[in-house]
Design a protein around this motif. Structure first.
Motif: not given
Length: 151
Positions: A94-120
């Motif tokens: 959570r500390s390293q990824f900040g708000n992008n943590w949600f994207g990565g947690h939800r959708n892995g590397s794809t979510g980290l690269s694109n953390p603002n999808t509607q699903d995330i």
């Protein structure tokens, strides 16, 4: 949910805060690690711990695992029986990824690269709601449920 309060308390005794509790509550029924090994995933998608963190993120944020590759995911299974490690790795990610943590947690590397999808965003909104509801229920058997469709 019978037993949920005891699990909440045991994770708090291991250092968990309400953020961890909300994440774990969204992933498992009674906030435990009694689910299919790795959540039936392997490689960077492998999940471990009560919050079902993915190996791809864990090996980036937990320094003891930084030298491991995608195929070394079994190492993280230690989180399933070590609550302090589970909480530690969660907090580091959570500390390293900040708000992008949600994207990565939800959708892995794809979510980290694109953390603002509607699903995330829906996932984050469900987490935020769960986090708010937990106030005053950090040690009881009350469970809050948000329906987030699987991806």
């Amino acid at each position: 949910m019978s037993g949920l309060g005891a699990n909440k308390q045991s994770y708090q005794n291991a250092g968990a805060d309400r953020r961890f509790l909300a994440s774990a509550m969204m992933e498992t029924e009674v906030m435990d690690t009694n689910y299919t090994y790795g959540d039936a995933k392997s490689g960077d998608a492998f999940n471990a711990g009560a919050t079902k963190q993915n190996w791809g993120m864990m090996r980036q944020c937990h320094s003891a695992w930084s030298g491991y590759g995608s195929g070394d995911y079994d190492v993280s299974a230690a989180m399933n029986s070590n609550k302090s490690l589970d909480v530690q790795v969660y907090n580091e990610c959570r500390s390293q990824f900040g708000n992008n943590w949600f994207g990565g947690h939800r959708n892995g590397s794809t979510g980290l690269s694109n953390p603002n999808t509607q699903d995330i965003q829906n996932f984050k909104a469900g987490y935020d709601w769960t986090y708010q509801q937990l106030s005053g229920h950090e040690c009881d058997d009350v469970r809050f449920w948000v329906e987030i469709p699987a991806i």
